[in-house]
Every structure is written in structure tokens, then in C-alpha cells.
Design a protein around this motif. Structure first.
Motif, PDB file in Angstrom:
ATOM      1  N   LYS B   6       0.842  -1.202   0.000  1.00 31.94           N
ATOM      2  CA  LYS B   6       0.000   0.000   0.000  1.00 31.94           C
ATOM      3  C   LYS B   6       0.877   1.252   0.000  1.00 31.94           C
ATOM      4  O   LYS B   6       0.665   2.194  -0.759  1.00 31.94           O
ATOM      5  N   MET B   7       1.908   1.215   0.840  1.00 28.62           N
ATOM      6  CA  MET B   7       2.814   2.356   0.946  1.00 28.62           C
ATOM      7  C   MET B   7       3.510   2.617  -0.391  1.00 28.62           C
ATOM      8  O   MET B   7       3.617   3.755  -0.844  1.00 28.62           O
ATOM      9  N   MET B   8       3.982   1.525  -1.007  1.00 35.58           N
ATOM     10  CA  MET B   8       4.678   1.670  -2.285  1.00 35.58           C
ATOM     11  C   MET B   8       3.753   2.239  -3.347  1.00 35.58           C
ATOM     12  O   MET B   8       4.137   3.094  -4.138  1.00 35.58           O
ATOM     13  N   ARG B   9       2.503   1.739  -3.370  1.00 35.92           N
ATOM     14  CA  ARG B   9       1.530   2.212  -4.355  1.00 35.92           C
ATOM     15  C   ARG B   9       1.291   3.708  -4.190  1.00 35.92           C
ATOM     16  O   ARG B   9       1.145   4.453  -5.155  1.00 35.92           O
ATOM     17  N   PRO B  24      11.230   5.281 -13.090  1.00 38.64           N
ATOM     18  CA  PRO B  24      12.022   4.047 -13.209  1.00 38.64           C
ATOM     19  C   PRO B  24      12.602   3.598 -11.870  1.00 38.64           C
ATOM     20  O   PRO B  24      12.673   2.399 -11.592  1.00 38.64           O
ATOM     21  N   VAL B  25      13.013   4.559 -11.026  1.00 35.55           N
ATOM     22  CA  VAL B  25      13.584   4.207  -9.730  1.00 35.55           C
ATOM     23  C   VAL B  25      12.524   3.538  -8.861  1.00 35.55           C
ATOM     24  O   VAL B  25      12.745   2.479  -8.271  1.00 35.55           O
ATOM     25  N   TRP B  26      11.334   4.160  -8.840  1.00 33.49           N
ATOM     26  CA  TRP B  26      10.240   3.589  -8.046  1.00 33.49           C
ATOM     27  C   TRP B  26       9.905   2.189  -8.560  1.00 33.49           C
ATOM     28  O   TRP B  26       9.766   1.236  -7.799  1.00 33.49           O
ATOM     29  N   ASP B  27       9.811   2.097  -9.889  1.00 32.40           N
ATOM     30  CA  ASP B  27       9.463   0.821 -10.507  1.00 32.40           C
ATOM     31  C   ASP B  27      10.487  -0.255 -10.146  1.00 32.40           C
ATOM     32  O   ASP B  27      10.136  -1.401  -9.856  1.00 32.40           O
ATOM     33  N   GLY B  28      11.755   0.155 -10.149  1.00 31.07           N
ATOM     34  CA  GLY B  28      12.821  -0.782  -9.795  1.00 31.07           C
ATOM     35  C   GLY B  28      12.621  -1.359  -8.412  1.00 31.07           C
ATOM     36  O   GLY B  28      12.665  -2.578  -8.202  1.00 31.07           O
ATOM     37  N   PHE B  29      12.353  -0.469  -7.435  1.00 33.82           N
ATOM     38  CA  PHE B  29      12.173  -0.943  -6.062  1.00 33.82           C
ATOM     39  C   PHE B  29      10.894  -1.770  -5.918  1.00 33.82           C
ATOM     40  O   PHE B  29      10.865  -2.783  -5.249  1.00 33.82           O
ATOM     41  N   TYR B  30       9.837  -1.308  -6.597  1.00 28.54           N
ATOM     42  CA  TYR B  30       8.557  -1.997  -6.459  1.00 28.54           C
ATOM     43  C   TYR B  30       8.655  -3.421  -6.990  1.00 28.54           C
ATOM     44  O   TYR B  30       8.259  -4.377  -6.314  1.00 28.54           O
ATOM     45  N   THR B  31       9.218  -3.564  -8.197  1.00 31.98           N
ATOM     46  CA  THR B  31       9.278  -4.905  -8.772  1.00 31.98           C
ATOM     47  C   THR B  31      10.315  -5.757  -8.058  1.00 31.98           C
ATOM     48  O   THR B  31      10.311  -6.972  -8.163  1.00 31.98           O
ATOM     49  N   HIS B 127      14.331   4.403 -18.946  1.00 31.07           N
ATOM     50  CA  HIS B 127      14.197   2.957 -19.097  1.00 31.07           C
ATOM     51  C   HIS B 127      13.845   2.370 -17.745  1.00 31.07           C
ATOM     52  O   HIS B 127      14.165   2.952 -16.720  1.00 31.07           O
ATOM     53  N   ALA B 128      13.239   1.189 -17.756  1.00 31.85           N
ATOM     54  CA  ALA B 128      13.048   0.490 -16.493  1.00 31.85           C
ATOM     55  C   ALA B 128      14.420   0.032 -15.990  1.00 31.85           C
ATOM     56  O   ALA B 128      15.278  -0.315 -16.793  1.00 31.85           O
ATOM     57  N   ILE B 129      14.596   0.068 -14.673  1.00 32.23           N
ATOM     58  CA  ILE B 129      15.883  -0.353 -14.123  1.00 32.23           C
ATOM     59  C   ILE B 129      16.012  -1.861 -14.257  1.00 32.23           C
ATOM     60  O   ILE B 129      15.136  -2.614 -13.846  1.00 32.23           O
ATOM     61  N   GLN B 130      17.117  -2.293 -14.846  1.00 36.33           N
ATOM     62  CA  GLN B 130      17.370  -3.721 -14.993  1.00 36.33           C
ATOM     63  C   GLN B 130      18.373  -4.109 -13.912  1.00 36.33           C
ATOM     64  O   GLN B 130      19.286  -3.363 -13.631  1.00 36.33           O
ATOM     65  N   GLU B 131      18.182  -5.305 -13.369  1.00 34.29           N
ATOM     66  CA  GLU B 131      18.996  -5.653 -12.202  1.00 34.29           C
ATOM     67  C   GLU B 131      20.325  -6.303 -12.551  1.00 34.29           C
ATOM     68  O   GLU B 131      20.902  -7.002 -11.737  1.00 34.29           O
ATOM     69  N   GLY B 132      20.818  -6.064 -13.768  1.00 34.44           N
ATOM     70  CA  GLY B 132      22.082  -6.682 -14.157  1.00 34.44           C
ATOM     71  C   GLY B 132      23.182  -6.399 -13.167  1.00 34.44           C
ATOM     72  O   GLY B 132      24.070  -7.219 -12.952  1.00 34.44           O
TER      73      GLY B 132
END
Lengths: 224, 405
Positions: B6-9, B24-31, B127-132
Motif C-alpha cells: 500500500k505504501m509503495m503504491r 524508473p527508480v520507483w518501478d525498480g524498487f517496487y518490482t 528505461h526500467a531499471i534492470q537488475e544486471g
């Protein structure tokens, strides 16, 4: 067209002529866009001083050569034009080399064979073929100035990066303290990067310059 | 977990808000925290729960044994070199603490700098953050000596991430292994910090040679000592290769009780990681197998035609020293830079393994060849694939012709 009707005389610094000088500096840079003259960019860019002397040498050879070829352009049989061009550039390079040896012996020693190798610099033969063979002496001269300056800009940029981070100097002045005595930054553990002195790094540096240039200059972005 | 979600959303940046650029940063942490719930609504696409993040996480898990062992081993050799202990299990706590002090900052710097650069490029390019980098950030500390100064780690990480990966388009686009690019940068940039006999045991840079010898160590790795066999007899570290093999037993080297880069010493810990990677199917067994086969092949070949002492070294000994095992499990198997075809994988791995041992044995200037061999194999991988695919097309065209005839 009859002999009597003359085309209107073009001013010395017309828009077209100015473009001859300005275009190779950025939009049509011989090193970063045409990727010519890379060998010397790798070899002599360890110090800014060497890069400047090299630029001056190329400038002298290309300017004189372009004018000579342009004057001879209607006399050169097209079958043997490469040989004629080579003779012209070879004689000019020998003159430049002798002048360097006489007035800047230290520098001539550092540049060693690379002054002689100006003969094989693709930029020079390229400009002879592409421009001087088909244009009048004055535009040819301007074209030579533009191209050698475009070459020089890249050389100086690369050599600034390499001299600062590879040797810790700029124009021979120590920036971070004395490496051997370990003063200044060297006393807290800083070390010069040996990779930057090696030739491959010049290629990285040219690559970085191309990257920055393409990112800033939208005209250069290719569609694909 | 519900409250966190909920907090992340709530924190999700709006498209027109002032933090839109940081999506992208938020998306990285969320996923990273939650498996994305999106489903495909057109066409027949199969989605797998194992996405890039889970894959990377598995590799990091596989690296943990190497890291833990590396920390202890760093502490061990420091106290051996200073003469405070000789037994492997002595002073357990002190060694762990010393190792932690040395290794942990490198890990933190590597991650902080690398992820920083990655985030920067992702925000700039949207870009979406890739976890490479999750894996690269762990690999870099494991393939360098524990004494490497932190600023060098930072510079090398920047160089590797920007020139090794981002210029080619980010994660999944790189041509050469990013962690090895960082190591190569350090190796050529600061050779005194990456080779010789002052860096492989932590904290001995200022310890005089006599003290080291009195404590029974030279400071060199086995590879450094082996390289002396390629020179004149007067410079040899041991009178013969037998004396060398008696001093460093294969078993000790297998367990990792040898000086070296942080995570590369223990073949046992590496095998634990290898088991996990093979079980989950993340690393290719074809590449691992053929890499080792290539190394053994050159090792036996050198044995058979031995003209100097180094060539007589037991091929099995080659497998357990230096970065060979680490390279075989974690470096050459990197799916981005490896060959993609199954036949290509065999050729690619074999080339890497064979070259590693070739450089070791025949080039005295580079005691360790694994890094350069893998980088070379990386560059060759697309070419190998090209010919494998070409051969396959030719074979099938031929079959078609015979059928028609």
C-alpha cells in the motif's frame, strides 16, 4: 560557356567558403565522423604538447599540399594521380620533418616516425582526392585549414584527458604533486592510471568524444 | 506485506507530477519487492515467475559461500603474514573481523557506485531499471585483491558500467563481461595493485620481506611462483615443479587455503554455488563443462610435450588455483556475453578454458590468463554463433535437396 562571360567573383570569405572551415570542426569532423587519421590519434596523444605539434605539422602539410594539388589539378593525368599526390605529400612531409629536427629536436625525437607517417594519414590523401582535385586553390586552402583544425581539436581533447589522468601533468606541469617523491595527492594514495598511457585508451577516449558529440548534435543521429 | 505494498503504491510518481522522471527508480524498487501483477492481454504469451530479478538474486545467493570464505581467508593470510598464527582454524573471530573490515567496504562501494550509475542512466533514458548490476556488484569485489583501495574500486566500477555496458544499451546488451571489464581496467591501470607479491595477502605492503620469510610466506600466489618457472633457472621459486607441488597441495588449494583474490580461492565454495546454478538451470552446464574440458585438454597437452618445468604441472592443479574455477562457474557462463546456440556453447567454453591455461603456461608476463581468455571468448561468441547457425542452415538446405531429388 564562352571565355568572355565570367561568373561573378566570389568574395574571399563567402558563406560557402566559411562553411569549408567550420564544417570539419563539428558536423563533418575528419576523426569523429569520418573516422580517419585514427593511427596518429592513438600514437601521439600522450601529451598535449605533442598533439599541438602534430596538429601544426598536419596543418602545414595539408594546407600546402591542397594548394599544390589544386594548382596542378588540370595537369595531372587521372590514371597516375595517386602517385603524383604521394610525391607532393612526401616532399612536404620531409620539409616539415627537417624543420622540426632543426628547431624542436626534443619534440622531433618524441614524435619519431609519426611525423614521417603523416604521408599515410588518410585525412591528407582523402582531402586531395575529394576536394583539391576538383576545386580552386583558395577553397582548397580553406578546406585544408578546416580539416586539420578539426583533426587537431580531437587530438588535443584526447591528449588533455590522457596527460592529466595518465601522467598527472598538463603541458608538463605536475598537477597532483610529485609521483616519485610522493607529495600532494600521491601521499594519500592517488596513483596515475597506466591504462590511460596505453594506446587502447586513446580509442576509448575518441569513442567517448564521438558519444558526447552525437548526443549533443542532433544532425548526426542516424535513423534506423 | 500488504501494508508495504500500500505504501509503495501511494509513493508511485504520477506521470504529470514533479517526480515523474523518477518513475524508473520507483518501478525498480517496487518490482524488486513484489512480482509485477501485470498480465498479457493480447496474443498467447507465457509469463514466467522467474524474471530477471529472481535470476540475478539466485546468482547472488550462489556467490554467498565464496564471499563468506573470502572474508575468512583474507583475515587468515593477514595473520599468517604478520606471524600471529599458522593454523587455519586459529583466531577464528579475529580473522572474520579483519576480513569483514577489508572486504565489506569494497562490496558497499561497488554496489553504491554501480547502482548509482545504473539509476542515473535509467532516469536519463527513462528505461526500467534492470537488475544486471546486482550480480556484477558482487562479482567485482570477489575478483580483486582485498587490499585494493576503495577509490580504485569506484573508478573501475564507473569505467566498467559506463564503457562496458551503458554505451551498448544497458543490461543485456553488453559485449564483454562487466565485472571482468572492471578487473581488466584495474589490472592494466594500476598493475602494482593487481599483481606481484605485495597485494595477495592483505596488509603486507609495508611488511619487510625478511619478516614475511620468517613467517613462512613469500606473499606471492601460486600463479606468481609458477610464472617464475618460465624464466631462467636462477629465478625459480622452487628447485623443481615437484617441490612446488609438495609445498602447495592440490587439496589445500581445493579447499581454498591459499592467497589470492577475495572470492576465487576456494574451489569448494565455488562448487557449492555451481550446484545451485546448475540445479536452477541459470548457468549453462555446456559452457561450464567445456571450459573445464578446454583447460584440462591444454593441461594434458602441455604435460605430454613438456619442455620446461611449468609444463609438467599436474593439469588438475591448474583447475584449483587462481581464478579458473571462479571463471568457469560465474564468469564464462554469463548468458548475455556467451554463445547462444548449444553447439556454440561447447566451442565457446572450450576456447575460453584452453586459452586460460595457454596464457598461464606460455606467457610469463601474465601469470593468470583466465580474465583475458574469458574476455576474448566473449568477443568471439557472436562469431561462433554466426558459423553454427550458418552450418545448420547449410545442413538443412542439403537435406531438402536430397529429399527433392
Amino acid at each position: 560557356m564562352s571565355e568572355n562571360v565570367k561568373a561573378p567573383k566570389e568574395p574571399l570569405f563567402s558563406k560557402k567558403n566559411k562553411k569549408l572551415v567550420s564544417e570539419p570542426l563539428n558536423d563533418n569532423n575528419p576523426v569523429t565522423i569520418q573516422v580517419l587519421g585514427i593511427c596518429s590519434a592513438l600514437a601521439i596523444t600522450v601529451s598535449v604538447e605533442q598533439a599541438l605539434v602534430m596538429t601544426a605539422s598536419v596543418l602545414a602539410v595539408l594546407a600546402a599540399g591542397n594548394v599544390v594539388i589544386s594548382l596542378l589539378r588540370n595537369l595531372i593525368p587521372s590514371r597516375i594521380r595517386i602517385i603524383v599526390q604521394l610525391v607532393v605529400v612526401a616532399s612536404l612531409v620531409i620539409i616539415v620533418n627537417e624543420i622540426l629536427k632543426a628547431y624542436l629536436p626534443d619534440m622531433a625525437e618524441k614524435l619519431s616516425v609519426f611525423v614521417g607517417l603523416i604521408i599515410t594519414n588518410c585525412i591528407i590523401m582523402g582531402r586531395f582526392e575529394a576536394f583539391a582535385m576538383a576545386n580552386k586553390p583558395w577553397p582548397s586552402f580553406l578546406d585544408a585549414i578546416g580539416n586539420s583544425l578539426g583533426y587537431g581539436i580531437v587530438l588535443v581533447l584526447v591528449s588533455i584527458i590522457r596527460e592529466i589522468f595518465g601522467a598527472g601533468k598538463i603541458f608538463g606541469i605536475q598537477l597532483f604533486g610529485d609521483r616519485i617523491e610522493g607529495t600532494g595527492l600521491y601521499s594519500v594514495g592517488y596513483m596515475d592510471n597506466n591504462l590511460i598511457i596505453l594506446a587502447p585508451f586513446a580509442l576509448f577516449a575518441v569513442g567517448l568524444i564521438i558519444w558526447v558529440q552525437r548526443a549533443r548534435n542532433k544532425a548526426l543521429i542516424e535513423d534506423h | 506485506m500488504k501494508s508495504i505494498e500500500k505504501m509503495m503504491r501511494k509513493m508511485e510518481p504520477k506521470h504529470d507530477g514533479k517526480w515523474a522522471k523518477f518513475h524508473p527508480v520507483w518501478d525498480g524498487f517496487y518490482t524488486f519487492l513484489f512480482t509485477p501483477g501485470e498480465t498479457t492481454n493480447k496474443g498467447a504469451h507465457i509469463r514466467d515467475g522467474i524474471d530477471l530479478k529472481r535470476t540475478m538474486f539466485m546468482v547472488v545467493t550462489a556467490l554467498i559461500p565464496c564471499l563468506l570464505f573470502g572474508i575468512y581467508n583474507t583475515g587468515h593470510w593477514h595473520y599468517v603474514a604478520t606471524g600471529e598464527t599458522t593454523e587455519y582454524m586459529d583466531m577464528f573471530g579475529d580473522k572474520v573481523i579483519y576480513g569483514l573490515i577489508k572486504v565489506l567496504p569494497i562490496v558497499i562501494v561497488s554496489y553504491a557506485v554501480g547502482l548509482g550509475i545504473e539509476f542515473l542512466f535509467c532516469i536519463k533514458n527513462q528505461h526500467a531499471i534492470q537488475e544486471g548490476f546486482l550480480v556484477t556488484g558482487m562479482l567485482i569485489p570477489l575478483v580483486i585483491p582485498a587490499d585494493t583501495p576503495l577509490w580504485m574500486v569506484a573508478v573501475a566500477t564507473i569505467f566498467a558500467v559506463v564503457l562496458g555496458k551503458e554505451v551498448f544499451g544497458g543490461t543485456g546488451m553488453n559485449i564483454v563481461n562487466v565485472a571482468l571489464t572492471a578487473r581488466a581496467f584495474l589490472f592494466f591501470g594500476y598493475p602494482t595493485m593487481m599483481s606481484g607479491d605485495k597485494v595477495w595477502m592483505s596488509g603486507i605492503a609495508d611488511v619487510p620481506r625478511e619478516t614475511l620469510e620468517a613467517n613462512g610466506v613469500t606473499g606471492a600466489t601460486q600463479l606468481g611462483e609458477l610464472a617464475t618457472f618460465t624464466g631462467a633457472e636462477a629465478d625459480w621459486a622452487y628447485p623443481s615443479i615437484q617441490a612446488f607441488s609438495e609445498h602447495w597441495s592440490i587439496m589445500d588449494s581445493f579447499f581454498g587455503m591459499i592467497p589470492g583474490s577475495v572470492g576465487e580461492t576456494s574451489t569448494l565454495a565455488i562448487l557449492l554455488g555451481a550446484a545451485l546454478l546448475l540445479y536452477t538451470g541459470i548457468a549453462s552446464w555446456r559452457i561450464m563443462f567445456s571450459f573445464v574440458a578446454g583447460g584440462l585438454f591444454v593441461g594434458f597437452l602441455a604435460n605430454a610435450f613438456a619442455v620446461n618445468e611449468y609444463m609438467m604441472l599436474d593439469p588438475l592443479h591448474h583447475m584449483v588455483i587462481g581464478g579458473f574455477a571462479f571463471g568457469a562457474v560465474f564468469m564464462i557462463t554469463d548468458p548475455v556475453t556467451a554463445s547462444q546456440t548449444n553447439t556454440g556453447k561447447f566451442i565457446y567454453g572450450f576456447l575460453g578454458g584452453a586459452l586460460s591455461i595457454t596464457i598461464r603456461v606460455f606467457n610469463g608476463a601474465y601469470p593468470e590468463g583466465v580474465m583475458m581468455a574469458i574476455l576474448f571468448a566473449n568477443v568471439m561468441a557472436p562469431l561462433i554463433d554466426h558459423y553454427v547457425v550458418g552450418a545448420n542452415i547449410k545442413r538443412r538446405v542439403k537435406r531438402l535437396k536430397t529429399k527433392a531429388a
